[in-house]
Design an enzyme around this catalytic site. Sequence first.
Site, mmCIF file in Angstrom:
data_model
loop_
_atom_site.group_PDB
_atom_site.id
_atom_site.type_symbol
_atom_site.label_atom_id
_atom_site.label_comp_id
_atom_site.label_asym_id
_atom_site.label_seq_id
_atom_site.Cartn_x
_atom_site.Cartn_y
_atom_site.Cartn_z
ATOM 1 N N LYS A 153 0.826 -1.212 0.000
ATOM 2 C CA LYS A 153 0.000 0.000 0.000
ATOM 3 C C LYS A 153 0.862 1.265 0.000
ATOM 4 O O LYS A 153 0.664 2.166 -0.809
ATOM 5 C CB LYS A 153 -0.936 0.002 1.219
ATOM 6 N N THR A 154 1.823 1.329 0.928
ATOM 7 C CA THR A 154 2.695 2.505 1.011
ATOM 8 C C THR A 154 3.525 2.631 -0.268
ATOM 9 O O THR A 154 3.690 3.724 -0.812
ATOM 10 C CB THR A 154 3.629 2.382 2.242
ATOM 11 N N ARG B 127 6.462 -8.082 2.166
ATOM 12 C CA ARG B 127 7.272 -7.625 3.304
ATOM 13 C C ARG B 127 7.893 -8.816 4.028
ATOM 14 O O ARG B 127 9.057 -8.795 4.418
ATOM 15 C CB ARG B 127 6.442 -6.797 4.286
ATOM 16 N N ASP C 248 -1.614 7.221 5.936
ATOM 17 C CA ASP C 248 -1.578 5.803 6.279
ATOM 18 C C ASP C 248 -2.569 5.566 7.419
ATOM 19 O O ASP C 248 -2.841 6.478 8.203
ATOM 20 C CB ASP C 248 -0.151 5.447 6.733
#
Length: 340
Positions: free
Chosen positions: A67-68, A220, A112
């Site tokens: 997302k980031t 991640r 965020d």
Amino acid sequence: MDDLRDVGEPVDETELAIEGALRPTSLAEFVGQHKVRGQLQLLLDAARIQQRSPDHILMSGPPGLGKTTLAMIVAHESGRPLRLSSGPAIQHAGDLAALLSSLTPGEVLFIDEVHRMARSAEEMLYLAMEDFRIDIMVGKGAGATSIPLDLAPFTLVGATTRSGLLPNPLRDRFGFTAHLEFYEPAELERVVERSAAMLGVDLPVSARAEIARRSRGTPRIANRLLRRVRDYAVVHGGGADAAAVAAALELYDVDAIGLDRLDRAVLDAIVHRFRGGPVGLSTLAVAVGEEAETIESVVEPYLVRIGFLGRTPRGRIATPEAYAHLGVAHADGALRFDDL
Ligand SMILES: Nc1ncnc2c1ncn2[C@@H]1O[C@H](COP(=O)(O)OP(=O)(O)O)[C@@H](O)[C@H]1O
Ligand SMILES: [Mg+2]
């Protein structure tokens, strides 16, 4: 908390720096998420042709799926400056007013955990997103007045692991919601391959496939496993081969299909303490000593995705597949009997 289990944003400075360094900076470099990539590309192309700010975008999905990274890509690909903030940092409408009024024309504002913003700020954001305008309250009580303030046009990119917690009026004001999905092993292999090259780790194909298979569908985690495997190879002197992967992952409590300690604790509790369920989320959270929010937004999405956990109106249940993975006989009869 060991860092393989913590799939949230890294808090450690070096981890943050490495994660930043591994971030793709263009849509072309961004692996997987075929659909979302196509949708974003269209949105950015249209905005460029019409020489306007792209629509507001909501990125929705479990932690660690990109997302980031995508928010940064939106700014980068549209050649606009990026301002970073987060829901928990916006505790008052005034915090948001200060942020919005300082944006330069066309800037991309990333918020965020947008579901964790203060309610008063949410309401201010509706108007800002729609009309690029806010009303600032001055004074208190009977003498209070509101002063309208025009804003520079901007693109809001919000990210959330809990889109269900966003009030409808806020969700409706995003022109597009990108729903990020867990990655397929083949996609994660490409993530690992790319990261290994960037980190200068010589990784055989078999080791790459093993890391991909054990990363919970999450880039991640794949990147973190890769670094632990590299550590293992450095310390033990061998290469970063499949044996190093197996040894390193065992050390960090990652099982053969990539479930971590917390995943297994949740399944274990449902199966053993609640006889397969159904059990309510809060009861389950207490049983494993974790926050309900962590269970719901971090643990459950993946267990549901692989068909180990079911969410029913009466609570969470473990499926026969979960029983098989834990090596426990499925007490189907007992469950039915209890249900009567
Ligand atoms: N599609 C992708 N391709 C390559 N790397 C990715 C991809 N998605 C995420 N990553 C990597 O995973 C890490 C976490 O991604 P991030 O965007 O911070 O996830 P989120 O904001 O959803 O929690 C970053 O280091 C990023 O480089
Ligand atoms: Mg993030």
